[in-house]
Scaffold this active site. Structure first.
Site, PDB file in Angstrom:
ATOM      1  N   ASP A  88       4.670   0.386  11.973  1.00 25.41           N
ATOM      2  CA  ASP A  88       3.479  -0.258  11.394  1.00 25.41           C
ATOM      3  C   ASP A  88       3.352  -1.726  11.785  1.00 25.41           C
ATOM      4  O   ASP A  88       2.378  -2.385  11.405  1.00 25.41           O
ATOM      5  CB  ASP A  88       3.495  -0.125   9.859  1.00 25.41           C
ATOM      6  CG  ASP A  88       3.255   1.302   9.403  1.00 25.41           C
ATOM      7  OD1 ASP A  88       2.811   2.124  10.221  1.00 25.41           O
ATOM      8  OD2 ASP A  88       3.523   1.596   8.222  1.00 25.41           O
ATOM      9  N   ARG A 125      -8.438  -0.764   4.498  1.00 21.62           N
ATOM     10  CA  ARG A 125      -7.603   0.277   3.908  1.00 21.62           C
ATOM     11  C   ARG A 125      -6.253  -0.292   3.478  1.00 21.62           C
ATOM     12  O   ARG A 125      -5.630   0.246   2.573  1.00 21.62           O
ATOM     13  CB  ARG A 125      -7.348   1.401   4.924  1.00 21.62           C
ATOM     14  CG  ARG A 125      -8.576   2.233   5.212  1.00 21.62           C
ATOM     15  CD  ARG A 125      -8.205   3.414   6.054  1.00 21.62           C
ATOM     16  NE  ARG A 125      -6.942   3.944   5.576  1.00 21.62           N
ATOM     17  CZ  ARG A 125      -6.036   4.544   6.323  1.00 21.62           C
ATOM     18  NH1 ARG A 125      -6.261   4.723   7.602  1.00 21.62           N
ATOM     19  NH2 ARG A 125      -4.921   5.002   5.810  1.00 21.62           N
ATOM     20  N   ARG A 149       0.513  14.141  13.321  1.00 23.47           N
ATOM     21  CA  ARG A 149       0.998  13.955  11.955  1.00 23.47           C
ATOM     22  C   ARG A 149       0.967  15.231  11.100  1.00 23.47           C
ATOM     23  O   ARG A 149       0.251  15.301  10.099  1.00 23.47           O
ATOM     24  CB  ARG A 149       0.237  12.814  11.285  1.00 23.47           C
ATOM     25  CG  ARG A 149       0.323  11.532  12.081  1.00 23.47           C
ATOM     26  CD  ARG A 149      -0.291  10.364  11.380  1.00 23.47           C
ATOM     27  NE  ARG A 149       0.468   9.934  10.211  1.00 23.47           N
ATOM     28  CZ  ARG A 149       0.034   8.988   9.374  1.00 23.47           C
ATOM     29  NH1 ARG A 149      -1.131   8.421   9.585  1.00 23.47           N
ATOM     30  NH2 ARG A 149       0.762   8.631   8.350  1.00 23.47           N
ATOM     31  N   ILE A 183       7.811   6.796  17.016  1.00 27.58           N
ATOM     32  CA  ILE A 183       7.423   7.511  15.787  1.00 27.58           C
ATOM     33  C   ILE A 183       6.132   8.312  15.977  1.00 27.58           C
ATOM     34  O   ILE A 183       6.068   9.488  15.637  1.00 27.58           O
ATOM     35  CB  ILE A 183       7.276   6.538  14.591  1.00 27.58           C
ATOM     36  CG1 ILE A 183       8.507   5.637  14.445  1.00 27.58           C
ATOM     37  CG2 ILE A 183       6.986   7.308  13.283  1.00 27.58           C
ATOM     38  CD1 ILE A 183       9.782   6.319  14.016  1.00 27.58           C
ATOM     39  N   CYS A 229      -4.891  12.441  13.214  1.00 27.36           N
ATOM     40  CA  CYS A 229      -5.470  11.127  12.939  1.00 27.36           C
ATOM     41  C   CYS A 229      -5.333  10.283  14.196  1.00 27.36           C
ATOM     42  O   CYS A 229      -4.747  10.718  15.186  1.00 27.36           O
ATOM     43  CB  CYS A 229      -4.854  10.492  11.707  1.00 27.36           C
ATOM     44  SG  CYS A 229      -3.467   9.430  11.951  1.00 27.36           S
ATOM     45  N   LYS A 273       0.838  -1.209   0.000  1.00 28.35           N
ATOM     46  CA  LYS A 273       0.000   0.000   0.000  1.00 28.35           C
ATOM     47  C   LYS A 273       0.872   1.257   0.000  1.00 28.35           C
ATOM     48  O   LYS A 273       0.642   2.185  -0.792  1.00 28.35           O
ATOM     49  CB  LYS A 273      -0.899   0.006   1.261  1.00 28.35           C
ATOM     50  CG  LYS A 273      -1.516   1.362   1.566  1.00 28.35           C
ATOM     51  CD  LYS A 273      -2.385   1.321   2.785  1.00 28.35           C
ATOM     52  CE  LYS A 273      -1.696   1.559   4.098  1.00 28.35           C
ATOM     53  NZ  LYS A 273      -1.352   2.976   4.408  1.00 28.35           N
ATOM     54  N   ASN A 274       1.861   1.295   0.888  1.00 32.16           N
ATOM     55  CA  ASN A 274       2.622   2.534   1.062  1.00 32.16           C
ATOM     56  C   ASN A 274       3.643   2.788  -0.041  1.00 32.16           C
ATOM     57  O   ASN A 274       4.301   3.829  -0.061  1.00 32.16           O
ATOM     58  CB  ASN A 274       3.297   2.560   2.442  1.00 32.16           C
ATOM     59  CG  ASN A 274       2.264   2.761   3.540  1.00 32.16           C
ATOM     60  OD1 ASN A 274       1.113   3.109   3.260  1.00 32.16           O
ATOM     61  ND2 ASN A 274       2.655   2.521   4.785  1.00 32.16           N
ATOM     62  N   ARG A 304      -4.895  10.440   4.476  1.00 27.05           N
ATOM     63  CA  ARG A 304      -3.981  11.573   4.523  1.00 27.05           C
ATOM     64  C   ARG A 304      -2.880  11.473   3.466  1.00 27.05           C
ATOM     65  O   ARG A 304      -2.309  12.492   3.074  1.00 27.05           O
ATOM     66  CB  ARG A 304      -3.417  11.756   5.926  1.00 27.05           C
ATOM     67  CG  ARG A 304      -2.838  10.512   6.523  1.00 27.05           C
ATOM     68  CD  ARG A 304      -2.385  10.734   7.938  1.00 27.05           C
ATOM     69  NE  ARG A 304      -1.491  11.855   8.027  1.00 27.05           N
ATOM     70  CZ  ARG A 304      -1.773  13.008   8.616  1.00 27.05           C
ATOM     71  NH1 ARG A 304      -2.928  13.183   9.193  1.00 27.05           N
ATOM     72  NH2 ARG A 304      -0.895  13.976   8.657  1.00 27.05           N
TER      73      ARG A 304
END
Ligand code: EPU
Length: 427
Positions: free
Chosen positions: A312, A406, A121, A334, A116, A22-23, A92
């Site tokens: 993540d 998502r 962020r 993070i 979020c 996804k990223n 975002r």
């Protein structure tokens, strides 16, 4: 709204194939805005977020076609340079259109994403980077309006912290700037490398791939891209951890083991057997019925930019440590609010205390981890609850699963094929 029902306690066995990341897909899709023409992207996961990015591109005037994992995007007929609040508030990463729009049109108007579930962020690094390239940004009615008087000009940009989308955004703006741009303290995540490869394929001149110093020599023009999205390392890691929690033996194919150096170290330390080949992992672990029998070792983790332990995967690893034989300290550096899953895991019997940016996880025996109705709060928190549900006894009901959709392609189907008793039902 749909929910997921899991009857836990079954080991996972078989083979699962990992989808595209996804990223990586999101910035590569945004990069198609850089130059007109048909761009071809392979291995694009079909997720809520990638569909949202296609809608953002459509809003800007792009057209697209999907055939299996291949998405073709034509950005010839751009009709606007605005990403509206309705789309940015749901994802975002829509802010990733700022860089390529500035590179191509010298102008962009994008809704400010706002906070979020995992933290504030901000996007101040992105904006400061654009400012160095000669872009003036103003904030009006919740929108960032970015404008360059003339062609962007190369500059040296230093990020206070490595920012993944910040690096990607500035990189996309810099490839057609006049002169040389140096990005110092750049993010080194493999997704950034995937974007660098795509941009080079389009004619960009970039040095320093995979390092924290990217040097971009601006070019006058680019050509449409053909690129392949890398395998999703976070999805891969989620399945590795799931097997650690349930026991069993699973081969994970189509992945890049070299992208998960810190997770594999930690899994070894926890007593989970992980064998790796070029494009596959085989993970195995005996099913644990009690704490005395073949214990899962509690280990500490600290989340860090790549190649450190990925934030993540923090929530998923915590679900594993809930079953450890001792105490595990999980330190999140993070994002300031990435412990939303803790309260839900506690409802299932986990023993976790939060102390500032650390979670102290005292392992419990498997028979103390019981299914419960729980609520997903963000994407990775949802994955953590799925792992806990698979390992717990009894029924776990997870609501608000749109978060999961998502970022995980066909997760329920993939887990069912591995023998999990998991299904999706309408609420
Ligand atoms: N930061 C700032 N200002 C900025 C940008 C970042 O202060 O302008 C701070 C952040 O608050 C954070 C740190 O810098 O403390 C790093 O954040 P980063 O910018 O790297 O995060 P991101 O680019 O917004 C991407 C992923 C996230 C992932 C993080 C960290 C995408 C689309 N998103 O976000 O993925 O957690 O990097 O690795 O690439 C997810 O997939 O669930 C997800 C949240």
């Amino acid at each position: 709204m749909d929910k997921i029902i899991i009857h836990g306690g079954r080991p996972l066995t078989g083979t699962v194939e990992v989808s595209g990341a996804k990223n990586a897909a999101l910035p590569l899709m945004a990069a198609t805005l850089l130059t007109p023409g048909w761009h071809t992207l392979h291995n694009v996961p079909d997720l809520r977020d990638t569909r949202t990015m296609l809608r953002v591109l459509e809003t800007l005037g792009a057209v697209w076609q999907r055939q299996g994992g291949t998405v073709r995007i034509d950005t010839s007929g751009l009709t606007g340079a605005e990403a509206p609040y309705e789309l940015v508030k749901t994802m975002r990463a829509s802010v990733l259109v700022l860089g390529p729009l500035l590179g191509r049109c010298g102008y962009a108007r994008v809704s400010l994403p706002g906070g979020c579930a995992i933290g504030a962020r901000p996007i101040n690094y992105h904006l400061r980077g654009f400012g160095s390239l000669g872009v003036t940004t103003t904030l009006a009615r919740g929108y960032v309006e970015a404008r360059a008087g003339s062609r962007l000009r190369g500059a040296t940009i230093y990020f206070d912290k490595p920012s993944v989308t910040g690096t990607e955004n500035v990189l996309m703006a810099a490839v057609t700037a006049e002169g040389t741009t140096v990005i110092k303290n750049a993010a080194r995540e493999p997704e950034v490398g995937n974007l660098v490869d795509m941009l080079i394929g389009m004619g960009a001149e970039i040095e320093g791939r995979d390092s924290d110093r990217l040097v971009v020599h601006g070019v006058d023009s680019l050509v449409p891209a053909e690129a392949t999205i890398i395998p999703d390392r976070i999805e891969t890691g989620t399945y590795l951890i799931a097997v650690g929690a349930t026991g069993g033996r699973v081969t994970i194919t189509g992945c890049m083991p070299s992208h998960l150096p810190s997770l594999t170290e930690k899994l070894h330390a926890a007593g989970v057997t992980v064998e790796q080949e070029d494009n596959a992992f085989t993970v195995s672990c005996p099913q644990r019925s009690g704490r005395s029998e073949c214990p899962l070792v509690s280990v500490d983790i600290t989340t860090l930019p790549y190649p450190g332990f990925p934030t993540d995967l923090q929530a998923q690893f915590m679900a594993l440590m809930v079953l450890g034989n001792g105490v595990s300290i999980i330190h999140e550096t993070i994002f300031e609010n990435r412990f939303m899953h803790v309260a839900e895991l506690q409802r299932m019997g986990a023993d976790i205390t939060i102390d500032g940016a650390s979670a102290i996880v005292r392992g419990v025996s498997r028979d103390r981890l019981c299914g419960a109705p729980v609520m997903a709060t963000d994407l990775r928190a949802s994955a953590s609850l799925v792992i806990a549900g698979l390992a717990a006894s009894g029924e776990t009901e997870i609501s608000r699963i749109y978060h999961l959709e998502r970022g995980y392609e066909k997760m329920v189907e993939k887990l069912r094929r591995l023998g999990a008793d998991i299904r999706r039902v309408r609420e």
